[in-house]
Design an enzyme around this catalytic site. Structure first.
Site, short mmCIF file in Angstrom:
data_model
loop_
_atom_site.label_atom_id
_atom_site.label_comp_id
_atom_site.label_asym_id
_atom_site.label_seq_id
_atom_site.Cartn_x
_atom_site.Cartn_y
_atom_site.Cartn_z
CD GLU A 1 -2.79 -1.26 2.36
OE1 GLU A 1 -4.01 -1.38 2.30
OE2 GLU A 1 -2.14 -1.37 3.40
CB CYS B 1 3.68 -3.41 13.20
SG CYS B 1 3.75 -3.11 11.42
CB CYS C 1 7.03 -4.22 15.57
SG CYS C 1 8.67 -3.67 15.08
CB CYS D 1 1.02 4.39 11.69
SG CYS D 1 1.57 5.99 11.32
CB CYS E 1 2.80 6.90 3.68
SG CYS E 1 3.30 5.60 4.79
CB CYS F 1 7.89 -6.10 7.97
SG CYS F 1 9.33 -5.38 8.81
N1 SAH Z 1 9.61 -0.37 9.34
C1 SAH Z 1 9.76 1.01 9.56
C2 SAH Z 1 8.81 1.86 8.75
C3 SAH Z 1 7.40 1.38 8.59
S1 SAH Z 1 6.39 1.45 10.02
C4 SAH Z 1 9.66 1.34 11.04
O1 SAH Z 1 9.28 0.49 11.81
O2 SAH Z 1 10.01 2.47 11.40
C5 SAH Z 1 6.07 3.18 10.20
C6 SAH Z 1 5.71 3.62 11.62
O3 SAH Z 1 4.42 3.12 12.00
C7 SAH Z 1 6.70 3.09 12.64
O4 SAH Z 1 7.06 4.07 13.58
C8 SAH Z 1 5.87 2.02 13.33
O5 SAH Z 1 6.37 1.77 14.60
C9 SAH Z 1 4.50 2.61 13.32
N2 SAH Z 1 3.44 1.63 13.55
C10 SAH Z 1 3.44 0.33 13.19
N3 SAH Z 1 2.29 -0.25 13.57
C11 SAH Z 1 1.55 0.69 14.19
C12 SAH Z 1 0.25 0.71 14.77
N4 SAH Z 1 -0.51 -0.37 14.77
N5 SAH Z 1 -0.19 1.85 15.30
C13 SAH Z 1 0.58 2.97 15.25
N6 SAH Z 1 1.79 3.03 14.72
C14 SAH Z 1 2.29 1.90 14.17
FE1 SF4 Z 2 8.33 -3.93 10.26
FE2 SF4 Z 2 6.07 -2.95 11.24
FE3 SF4 Z 2 8.20 -3.21 12.82
FE4 SF4 Z 2 8.19 -1.31 10.91
S1 SF4 Z 2 6.82 -1.42 12.70
S2 SF4 Z 2 9.84 -2.76 11.42
S3 SF4 Z 2 7.00 -2.39 9.32
S4 SF4 Z 2 7.08 -4.89 11.84
#
Ligand code: SAH
Ligand code: SF4
Length: 378
Positions: free
Chosen positions: A91, A118, A115, A342, A104, A111
């Site tokens: 996306e 996420c 995390c 996000c 974005c 990934c």
């Molecule tokens: N992988 C990279 C970039 C993509 S994620 C990273 O982790 O930085 C972009 C941002 O969205 C990151 O700061 C991530 O921690 C945040 N993010 C991921 N899942 C989220 C969620 N469910 N709610 C709010 N922020 C989230």
């Molecule tokens: Fe990967 Fe999501 Fe963690 Fe960013 S926040 S590193 S996209 S798992």
């Protein structure tokens, strides 16, 4: 298969033109047609010799990503789902504001970092996107929006790019850097280094390389003030713990286009959002790395088992940071009605790992914080 011209930065395209027996400057013309004018049909490229256009038609193409869906939010946010083949989709999200238009962009299908909070991380990793697939998101969005928003000739729809879509950009470094170069190139999208942001969960060796190769603005996803908690939330922390990460941030600032690093901090109810934890964060960061804090309200999704911090707690957390002199913003959520916020960028990535099980079954251990007494919560 024909070469995808979106795979090249200007140097790469020049090398490609030389292989075709053409002068390097032809590459600049071609590059401008593709990125500045949005052309994909070589016949349109009127200032290129007919013989070159014919050669290009035989050997190359400007390969777009098929658009599976487009959703427009009432607040102007637009989300596209692009097909990247084999059941995978990624996306891109356009976020218009008064003074800018931000895109974005995704860097991977899925990934591998995994995390906890996420939804991309919950899907597991499918594959890296190519440079052409990263740029196809920008190429499509920019040229589609120019028409859709009825922009005057020369006006740009996208003024800022954030690599904050699906995937960890610094785990796809080889494809990322040429894509960034096209974004920055005056013959490409002409964005300044301050207007292109790479967001990373902290892949330290590649932060070091980005500083050398293409130092754009950097956002680092911190999410916790201590290693034990960050280990749980961002598994990569076990490899590159906070002290190493902050040292790398400090070095990055020597080359960065801005004089601060943006730390992203996703606010999770009862996990990382207490005032004690805010104080720990202050103790960790103050005087160590010049930074701004961006608090992101967690966008919940069922499999996470986590909840967003209540508003008042986010405010109280922000106040502790601000009282300590750390510039802090709370991110506005945009495109809520279309799941464009996000971490909600789910796509339709096939889960090729067992990451989903791994992530949903383990409780998060909350380690005692200074003055705090919570040991375990979920
Ligand atoms: N992988 C990279 C970039 C993509 S994620 C990273 O982790 O930085 C972009 C941002 O969205 C990151 O700061 C991530 O921690 C945040 N993010 C991921 N899942 C989220 C969620 N469910 N709610 C709010 N922020 C989230
Ligand atoms: Fe990967 Fe999501 Fe963690 Fe960013 S926040 S590193 S996209 S798992």
């Amino acid at each position: 298969m024909a070469a995808n011209l979106l795979d090249h930065d200007l140097d790469g395209l020049a090398a490609f033109c030389e292989q075709l027996g053409e002068k390097r400057f032809r590459a600049t013309q071609l590059f401008r047609w593709i990125h500045q004018k949005g052309a994909s049909d070589f016949d349109q490229m009127s200032d290129l010799a007919k013989s070159l256009r014919e050669k290009l038609a035989r050997t190359a193409e400007v390969r777009p990503l098929p658009v599976l869906t487009e959703q427009a939010s009432t607040d102007g946010t637009i989300k596209w789902l692009f097909d990247v083949g084999a059941g995978n989709a990624v996306e891109a999200v356009f976020i218009p504001e008064d003074d800018r238009g931000t895109l974005c962009v995704s860097s991977q299908a899925g990934c591998a970092v995994g995390c906890r909070f996420c939804s991309t991380g919950h899907q597991g990793f499918s594959r890296n996107l190519s440079t052409g697939e990263i740029l196809a998101q920008l190429w499509y969005a920019e040229h589609h929006l120019r028409t859709r928003l009825k922009l005057a000739p020369g006006e740009r729809a996208i003024t800022n790019v954030v690599m904050m879509g699906m995937g960890e950009p610094l785990q796809n470094y080889a494809a990322l850097v040429p894509a960034l170069r096209v974004m920055l190139d005056d013959h490409g999208y002409g964005l300044s280094r301050r207007r292109v942001t790479v967001s990373t969960s902290g892949v330290v060796p590649f932060m070091e390389r980005l500083r050398e190769d293409c130092p754009v603005a950097l956002a680092v996803s911190l999410h916790a003030p201590t290693d034990p908690l960050r280990d749980e939330l961002v598994p990569l922390n076990r490899k590159y713990p906070i002290a190493e990460l902050l040292d790398s941030c400090k070095r990055y600032l020597e080359a960065a286009p801005r004089d601060f690093i943006t730390f992203e901090y996703c606010m999770l109810d009862g996990v990382n959002d207490s005032e004690d934890q805010a104080r720990e964060l202050v103790a960790l960061l103050r005087g160590r790395v010049s930074c701004k804090l961006n608090l992101i309200p967690f966008n919940p999704f069922p499999a996470s088992g986590l909840k967003c911090s209540p508003r008042a707690r986010v405010q109280a957390f922000a106040k502790v940071l601000m009282d300590a002199g750390i510039v802090t913003t709370v991110r506005k959520t945009r495109g809520d009605d279309i799941d464009a916020a996000c971490g909600q960028l789910a796509g339709e990535v096939q889960d090729r790992t067992n990451v989903q099980q791994r992530l949903t079954r383990q409780p998060i251990r909350i380690h005692a914080t200074t003055g705090g007494s919570r040991q375990e919560t979920r």
